[in-house]
Design a protein around this motif. Structure first.
Motif, PDB file in Angstrom:
ATOM      1  N   VAL A   1       0.757  -1.078   0.180  1.00 34.95           N
ATOM      2  CA  VAL A   1      -0.067   0.003   0.170  1.00 34.95           C
ATOM      3  C   VAL A   1       0.885   1.165  -0.159  1.00 34.95           C
ATOM      4  CG1 VAL A   1      -1.576   1.387   1.388  1.00 34.95           C
ATOM      5  CG2 VAL A   1      -1.963  -1.183   1.302  1.00 34.95           C
ATOM      6  N   SER A   2       1.883   1.354   0.686  1.00 30.78           N
ATOM      7  CA  SER A   2       2.734   2.248   0.791  1.00 30.78           C
ATOM      8  C   SER A   2       3.571   2.578  -0.591  1.00 30.78           C
ATOM      9  CB  SER A   2       3.816   2.240   2.076  1.00 30.78           C
ATOM     10  OG  SER A   2       3.338   2.124   3.274  1.00 30.78           O
ATOM     11  N   GLU A   3       3.966   1.643  -1.140  1.00 28.13           N
ATOM     12  CA  GLU A   3       4.474   1.810  -2.428  1.00 28.13           C
ATOM     13  C   GLU A   3       3.420   2.213  -3.326  1.00 28.13           C
ATOM     14  OE1 GLU A   3       6.291  -1.093  -6.016  1.00 28.13           O
ATOM     15  OE2 GLU A   3       5.503  -2.198  -4.245  1.00 28.13           O
ATOM     16  N   ALA A   4       2.149   1.887  -3.350  1.00 27.29           N
ATOM     17  CA  ALA A   4       1.340   2.288  -4.158  1.00 27.29           C
ATOM     18  C   ALA A   4       1.100   4.165  -4.048  1.00 27.29           C
ATOM     19  CB  ALA A   4      -0.184   1.650  -4.140  1.00 27.29           C
ATOM     20  N   LEU A   5       0.818   4.050  -2.682  1.00 29.33           N
ATOM     21  CA  LEU A   5       0.545   5.639  -2.503  1.00 29.33           C
ATOM     22  C   LEU A   5       1.672   6.666  -2.621  1.00 29.33           C
ATOM     23  CD1 LEU A   5      -1.206   5.199   1.147  1.00 29.33           C
ATOM     24  CD2 LEU A   5      -2.104   5.393  -1.238  1.00 29.33           C
ATOM     25  N   GLY A   6       2.831   6.135  -2.702  1.00 33.19           N
ATOM     26  CA  GLY A   6       4.242   6.855  -2.692  1.00 33.19           C
ATOM     27  C   GLY A   6       4.243   7.243  -4.407  1.00 33.19           C
ATOM     28  N   ALA A   7       3.906   5.902  -5.248  1.00 35.96           N
ATOM     29  CA  ALA A   7       4.167   6.185  -6.619  1.00 35.96           C
ATOM     30  C   ALA A   7       3.053   7.043  -7.083  1.00 35.96           C
ATOM     31  CB  ALA A   7       3.974   4.831  -7.157  1.00 35.96           C
ATOM     32  N   ASP A   8       1.795   6.957  -6.685  1.00 28.70           N
ATOM     33  CA  ASP A   8       0.561   7.578  -7.280  1.00 28.70           C
ATOM     34  C   ASP A   8       0.074   8.629  -6.253  1.00 28.70           C
ATOM     35  OD1 ASP A   8      -1.441   8.637  -8.748  1.00 28.70           O
ATOM     36  OD2 ASP A   8      -2.177   6.658  -9.531  1.00 28.70           O
ATOM     37  N   GLU A   9       0.219  10.018  -6.096  1.00 27.94           N
ATOM     38  CA  GLU A   9      -0.523  10.871  -5.290  1.00 27.94           C
ATOM     39  C   GLU A   9      -1.902  10.843  -5.576  1.00 27.94           C
ATOM     40  OE1 GLU A   9       0.092  15.312  -3.424  1.00 27.94           O
ATOM     41  OE2 GLU A   9       0.711  14.805  -5.555  1.00 27.94           O
ATOM     42  N   ALA A  10      -2.371  10.592  -6.614  1.00 29.13           N
ATOM     43  CA  ALA A  10      -3.717  10.559  -6.956  1.00 29.13           C
ATOM     44  C   ALA A  10      -4.673   9.808  -6.417  1.00 29.13           C
ATOM     45  CB  ALA A  10      -3.924  10.320  -8.440  1.00 29.13           C
ATOM     46  N   ILE A  11      -3.816   8.810  -5.811  1.00 30.82           N
ATOM     47  CA  ILE A  11      -4.841   7.559  -4.856  1.00 30.82           C
ATOM     48  C   ILE A  11      -5.065   8.251  -3.579  1.00 30.82           C
ATOM     49  CG2 ILE A  11      -4.593   5.535  -3.634  1.00 30.82           C
ATOM     50  CD1 ILE A  11      -2.640   4.348  -5.592  1.00 30.82           C
ATOM     51  N   VAL A  12      -4.144   9.020  -2.982  1.00 30.82           N
ATOM     52  CA  VAL A  12      -4.605   9.646  -1.752  1.00 30.82           C
ATOM     53  C   VAL A  12      -5.261  10.903  -1.781  1.00 30.82           C
ATOM     54  CG1 VAL A  12      -3.282  11.092   0.130  1.00 30.82           C
ATOM     55  CG2 VAL A  12      -1.768   9.242  -0.935  1.00 30.82           C
ATOM     56  N   LEU A  13      -5.384  11.667  -2.972  1.00 33.55           N
ATOM     57  CA  LEU A  13      -6.062  12.772  -3.220  1.00 33.55           C
ATOM     58  C   LEU A  13      -7.743  12.023  -3.586  1.00 33.55           C
ATOM     59  CD1 LEU A  13      -3.945  14.999  -5.603  1.00 33.55           C
ATOM     60  CD2 LEU A  13      -4.331  15.228  -3.111  1.00 33.55           C
ATOM     61  N   SER A  14      -7.967  10.948  -4.057  1.00 36.15           N
ATOM     62  CA  SER A  14      -9.118  10.421  -4.469  1.00 36.15           C
ATOM     63  C   SER A  14      -9.887  10.093  -3.016  1.00 36.15           C
ATOM     64  CB  SER A  14      -8.924   9.218  -5.445  1.00 36.15           C
ATOM     65  OG  SER A  14      -8.448   9.799  -6.577  1.00 36.15           O
ATOM     66  N   ALA A  15      -8.809   9.171  -2.044  1.00 35.81           N
ATOM     67  CA  ALA A  15      -9.151   8.919  -0.785  1.00 35.81           C
ATOM     68  C   ALA A  15      -9.758  10.039  -0.052  1.00 35.81           C
ATOM     69  CB  ALA A  15      -8.199   8.106   0.030  1.00 35.81           C
ATOM     70  N   ALA A  16      -9.163  11.237  -0.258  1.00 35.22           N
ATOM     71  CA  ALA A  16      -9.655  12.626   0.468  1.00 35.22           C
ATOM     72  C   ALA A  16     -10.772  13.091  -0.110  1.00 35.22           C
ATOM     73  CB  ALA A  16      -8.713  13.339   0.482  1.00 35.22           C
ATOM     74  N   ALA A  17     -11.129  12.877  -1.288  1.00 40.16           N
ATOM     75  CA  ALA A  17     -12.341  13.427  -1.929  1.00 40.16           C
ATOM     76  C   ALA A  17     -13.212  12.476  -1.429  1.00 40.16           C
ATOM     77  CB  ALA A  17     -12.016  13.434  -3.330  1.00 40.16           C
ATOM     78  N   ASP A  18     -13.000  11.129  -1.695  1.00 38.12           N
ATOM     79  CA  ASP A  18     -14.046  10.300  -1.302  1.00 38.12           C
ATOM     80  C   ASP A  18     -14.740  10.518   0.140  1.00 38.12           C
ATOM     81  OD1 ASP A  18     -13.592   9.003  -3.624  1.00 38.12           O
ATOM     82  OD2 ASP A  18     -12.304   7.356  -2.774  1.00 38.12           O
ATOM     83  N   MET A  19     -13.614  10.692   1.032  1.00 40.52           N
ATOM     84  CA  MET A  19     -14.159  10.820   2.634  1.00 40.52           C
ATOM     85  C   MET A  19     -14.920  12.191   2.807  1.00 40.52           C
ATOM     86  SD  MET A  19     -11.545  11.183   5.730  1.00 40.52           S
ATOM     87  CE  MET A  19     -11.189   9.497   5.948  1.00 40.52           C
ATOM     88  N   LEU A  20     -14.555  13.381   1.876  1.00 36.28           N
ATOM     89  CA  LEU A  20     -15.293  14.599   1.949  1.00 36.28           C
ATOM     90  C   LEU A  20     -16.697  14.403   1.223  1.00 36.28           C
ATOM     91  CD1 LEU A  20     -12.575  17.123   1.114  1.00 36.28           C
ATOM     92  CD2 LEU A  20     -13.557  16.550   2.970  1.00 36.28           C
ATOM     93  N   ALA A  21     -17.007  13.350   0.318  1.00 34.06           N
ATOM     94  CA  ALA A  21     -18.052  13.216  -0.303  1.00 34.06           C
ATOM     95  C   ALA A  21     -18.948  12.281   0.900  1.00 34.06           C
ATOM     96  CB  ALA A  21     -17.756  12.130  -1.461  1.00 34.06           C
ATOM     97  N   VAL A  22     -18.424  11.522   1.420  1.00 36.89           N
ATOM     98  CA  VAL A  22     -19.218  10.683   2.598  1.00 36.89           C
ATOM     99  C   VAL A  22     -19.792  11.761   3.792  1.00 36.89           C
ATOM    100  CG1 VAL A  22     -19.225   9.123   4.431  1.00 36.89           C
ATOM    101  CG2 VAL A  22     -18.260   8.661   2.193  1.00 36.89           C
ATOM    102  N   ASP A  23     -18.833  12.645   4.003  1.00 37.17           N
ATOM    103  CA  ASP A  23     -19.005  13.734   4.957  1.00 37.17           C
ATOM    104  C   ASP A  23     -20.273  14.388   4.572  1.00 37.17           C
ATOM    105  OD1 ASP A  23     -18.607  15.060   7.320  1.00 37.17           O
ATOM    106  OD2 ASP A  23     -17.961  16.467   6.199  1.00 37.17           O
ATOM    107  N   GLU A  24     -20.038  15.003   3.249  1.00 37.31           N
ATOM    108  CA  GLU A  24     -21.154  15.751   2.611  1.00 37.31           C
ATOM    109  C   GLU A  24     -22.414  15.213   2.444  1.00 37.31           C
ATOM    110  OE1 GLU A  24     -21.208  18.939  -1.159  1.00 37.31           O
ATOM    111  OE2 GLU A  24     -20.702  16.797  -1.415  1.00 37.31           O
ATOM    112  N   ARG A  25     -22.766  13.813   2.005  1.00 35.48           N
ATOM    113  CA  ARG A  25     -23.660  13.419   1.463  1.00 35.48           C
ATOM    114  C   ARG A  25     -24.664  12.453   2.228  1.00 35.48           C
ATOM    115  NH1 ARG A  25     -20.951  11.674  -4.051  1.00 35.48           N
ATOM    116  NH2 ARG A  25     -19.560  13.345  -4.350  1.00 35.48           N
ATOM    117  N   ASP A  26     -23.725  11.923   3.337  1.00 37.70           N
ATOM    118  CA  ASP A  26     -24.696  10.937   4.312  1.00 37.70           C
ATOM    119  C   ASP A  26     -24.960  11.495   5.524  1.00 37.70           C
ATOM    120  OD1 ASP A  26     -25.267   8.975   5.772  1.00 37.70           O
ATOM    121  OD2 ASP A  26     -23.376   7.516   5.388  1.00 37.70           O
ATOM    122  N   PRO A  27     -26.104  11.731   5.815  1.00 40.04           N
ATOM    123  CA  PRO A  27     -26.566  12.291   7.046  1.00 40.04           C
ATOM    124  C   PRO A  27     -26.464  11.590   8.282  1.00 40.04           C
ATOM    125  CG  PRO A  27     -28.601  11.485   5.861  1.00 40.04           C
ATOM    126  CD  PRO A  27     -27.431  11.475   4.916  1.00 40.04           C
TER     127      PRO A  27
END
Length: 271
Positions: A77-103
């Motif tokens: 997992v660390s290798e993947a996250l280090g090689a592709d920052e987009a995975i981390v940014l996507s995970a953050a965007a997914d978390m904010l989506a849940v926070d915004e949409r799930d009451p």
């Protein structure tokens, strides 16, 4: 439609830092208010120096099994996250989506520790990176673990955008050649599947901002346009225009546009 492997960054570093700071504050609050969970939040959040580090720890802890212990999974997992920052940014965007949409979401700690839709999606992102690196067997292994743990089966070759919420998540299936755009909301028991045994491009292409209701089945190499809505229990066998609402078996247009359906989670139909 967003192609999940070639989308422009949608979160700046400052946003990621803000999310990480909020997650740490919530973790510190839980540690003080509920001592029984202090060990969990310390190990999972507070002892880490970044959101990426905490995410790697959490994914590894969940996916470890008798064949791969947590340290081995953590290395991958660390290798993947280090090689592709987009995975981390996507995970953050997914978390904010849940926070915004799930009451039902009271804090960022909930998706991070407990919501299986969020955790399955992050496991998929690691499996997808492995798939693109030619490590298909390990990608399939993580897919199997994801299915066992979360009841969510996402083929590692599928392409999924950012800002995704998979709510409740039980029995969600996303096939090999499926494409899901950005800012999509998917409820439980949704299938993005094929219609036969052909090996060609055979799965749906879901646009940005789409809402797919519980139990809906979208089958075949068809397109669902941006900001469309698919009603719960529908079976979709043909293209859905942008900003259209469809319902039924087979699904047919039943209403006009709904502003940002994936964000509002508005399942209501016109009279």
């Amino acid at each position: 439609m967003a192609q999940a492997d070639a989308v422009a960054p949608i979160r700046q570093d400052t946003d990621l830092r803000a999310l990480w700071n909020r997650l740490r504050l919530e973790a510190a609050s839980v540690a003080a208010e509920e001592p029984m969970l202090a060990g969990l939040v310390n190990a999972g959040v507070l002892r880490h120096g970044s959101f990426a580090e905490a995410l790697a720890h959490r994914i590894a802890l969940k996916l470890a099994d008798g064949q791969l212990d947590a340290m081995l999974v953590h290395d991958v997992v660390s290798e993947a996250l280090g090689a592709d920052e987009a995975i981390v940014l996507s995970a953050a965007a997914d978390m904010l989506a849940v926070d915004e949409r799930d009451p039902a979401c009271r804090s960022l700690l909930q998706p991070f520790f407990y919501f299986k839709g969020y955790q399955a999606l992050q496991a998929y992102r690691i499996a997808h990176w492995l798939w693109n690196e030619g490590r298909e067997t390990l990608a399939f292994h993580l897919q199997g673990r994801m299915s066992e743990l979360f009841g969510v089966d996402i083929h590692p070759a599928a392409r999924i955008g950012r800002g995704i919420m998979i709510d409740h998540a039980s029995s969600v299936v996303i096939g090999e050649t499926a494409v899901v755009g950005d800012d999509v909301s998917i409820l439980h028991e949704v299938t993005l599947g094929g219609t036969g045994a052909e090996e060609s491009d055979r799965h749906p292409k879901i646009g940005n901002g789409v809402l797919i209701g519980a139990g809906a089945k979208v089958l075949g190499n068809i397109s669902v346009g941006d900001h469309a809505r698919i009603a719960a229990g529908s079976v979709v066998l043909s293209d859905v225009p942008a900003r259209c609402t469809v319902a039924g078996v087979p699904a047919k247009p039943v209403g006009g546009a709904c502003a940002e359906p994936a964000r509002t989670m508005d399942h209501s139909l016109p009279d």
